[in-house]
Design an enzyme around this catalytic site. Structure first.
Site, PDB file in Angstrom:
ATOM      1  N   GLU A  62      -2.037  -0.534 -45.779  1.00 49.01           N
ATOM      2  CA  GLU A  62      -0.585  -0.328 -45.801  1.00 49.01           C
ATOM      3  C   GLU A  62      -0.147   0.810 -44.882  1.00 49.01           C
ATOM      4  OE1 GLU A  62       0.649  -0.287 -49.943  1.00 49.01           O
ATOM      5  OE2 GLU A  62      -0.524  -2.102 -50.327  1.00 49.01           O
ATOM      6  N   ASP A  68      -4.624  11.889 -34.967  1.00 51.88           N
ATOM      7  CA  ASP A  68      -3.575  10.908 -34.706  1.00 51.88           C
ATOM      8  C   ASP A  68      -4.229   9.575 -34.380  1.00 51.88           C
ATOM      9  OD1 ASP A  68      -1.447   9.427 -33.794  1.00 51.88           O
ATOM     10  OD2 ASP A  68      -0.896  10.785 -32.174  1.00 51.88           O
ATOM     11  N   ALA A  69      -3.876   8.542 -35.120  1.00 52.95           N
ATOM     12  CA  ALA A  69      -4.475   7.232 -34.900  1.00 52.95           C
ATOM     13  C   ALA A  69      -4.143   6.649 -33.534  1.00 52.95           C
ATOM     14  CB  ALA A  69      -4.040   6.268 -35.994  1.00 52.95           C
ATOM     15  N   HIS A 107       3.943   2.338 -40.101  1.00 55.77           N
ATOM     16  CA  HIS A 107       4.191   3.658 -39.515  1.00 55.77           C
ATOM     17  C   HIS A 107       3.992   3.677 -38.004  1.00 55.77           C
ATOM     18  CE1 HIS A 107       4.560   5.647 -43.397  1.00 55.77           C
ATOM     19  NE2 HIS A 107       3.511   4.969 -43.806  1.00 55.77           N
TER      20      HIS A 107
END
Length: 286
Positions: free
Chosen positions: A144, A126-127, A148
């Site tokens: 891109e 998870d970023a 999110h």
């Protein structure tokens, strides 16, 4: 900022993975494997979409200013094509993270087939909660991906990972004007389609970046250069509409085309490349 529903963690969960699995195979076949916008020099440029997308990857890569010995994090790496290209072009060590395990398996296979498996690795992560120590990377790149996320969550998480003077380069859609009700209504379906949550203005990006010690050093609006992406992709999809309907179903296929078309036709939404540098004298929170 135009916003969809806020989620606790915006790139973790079944929705994003499901959306990717539904659309990615078709897009890889008819758009090209990089799965982001293409870059054309001018309206007369007849470069194929696959090559135009690779060209944008190269333009973004060059702004990272990395080379052999550098460490780069590719956030939302998907099938790993830009990460592999980045490593081959620069000699840097690249780590790609994403939540889609199918895409990560494809990314690992592509790195191996391309002969750069010694330079590129991929992790399911998870970023917003990246599993790396502070100061792990010389550069971070995002293609891109920012819609999110809520940027007030994403930027602190990534700033912490950069070494002093490290670069964060993002290629992303952005709001060219302050959001209006018309924009919110016309973007709502698109957010739902791709499981996105927000679209920031340039000023919003800059303010949030500076608050965590990321200094803007370059902004480039590339909207005119990336604008041919959707018309050229749609032309290919229409030529192969039977397969599109078999894969997605007629109703879903027409809905997706309508929603993406409405999004792409909005002059209030542009595409940019932004380069941010971690200030030497600011320690990001976290």
């Amino acid at each position: 900022m135009t916003k969809g529903p806020r989620r606790e963690s915006t790139l973790v969960g079944a929705a994003t993975e499901d959306a990717y699995d539904v659309f990615a195979p078709l897009l890889e076949k008819y758009w090209g494997p990089d799965l982001h916008s293409g870059y054309w020099d001018d309206p007369e440029d007849d470069t194929p979409p696959e090559r135009a997308a690779a060209r944008l990857t190269e333009i973004v890569t060059d702004r990272l200013r990395v080379g052999p010995g550098s460490r780069v994090l590719d956030v939302g790496c998907g099938n790993g094509r830009p990460a592999v290209s980045l490593a081959a072009r620069t000699g840097a060590r690249v780590t790609g993270i994403d939540v889609n395990r199918r895409a990560l398996r494809a990314a690992t296979a592509h790195a191996r087939d391309s002969g750069v498996e010694q330079l590129v690795s991929f992790e399911c992560a998870d970023a917003l909660r990246p599993p790396f120590p502070a100061g792990s990377f010389d550069a971070v790149v995002l293609f891109e991906v920012t819609p999110h996320f809520e940027l007030d969550e994403l930027f602190p998480a990534l700033a912490r990972l950069l070494r002093p003077s490290g670069r964060l380069v993002l290629e992303s859609p952005y709001a060219r004007v302050s959001p209006t009700e018309r924009m919110r209504q016309r973007t709502a379906e698109y957010y739902e389609l791709i499981d996105a949550v927000s679209l920031e203005t340039l000023g919003g990006h800059v303010g949030l970046a500076e608050s965590v010690g990321l200094r803007p050093v370059e902004f480039r609006d590339v909207t005119e250069h990336t604008a041919p992406t959707w018309p050229r992709l749609l032309e290919r999809l229409r030529r192969n509409w039977g397969e599109v309907e078999r894969c997605l179903g007629a109703e879903t296929a027409e809905h997706a085309v309508r929603v993406v078309g409405r999004w792409r036709e909005m002059p209030e939404i542009g595409n940019m490349i932004m380069t941010l540098v971690r200030a030497d004298d600011v320690l990001p929170p976290g």
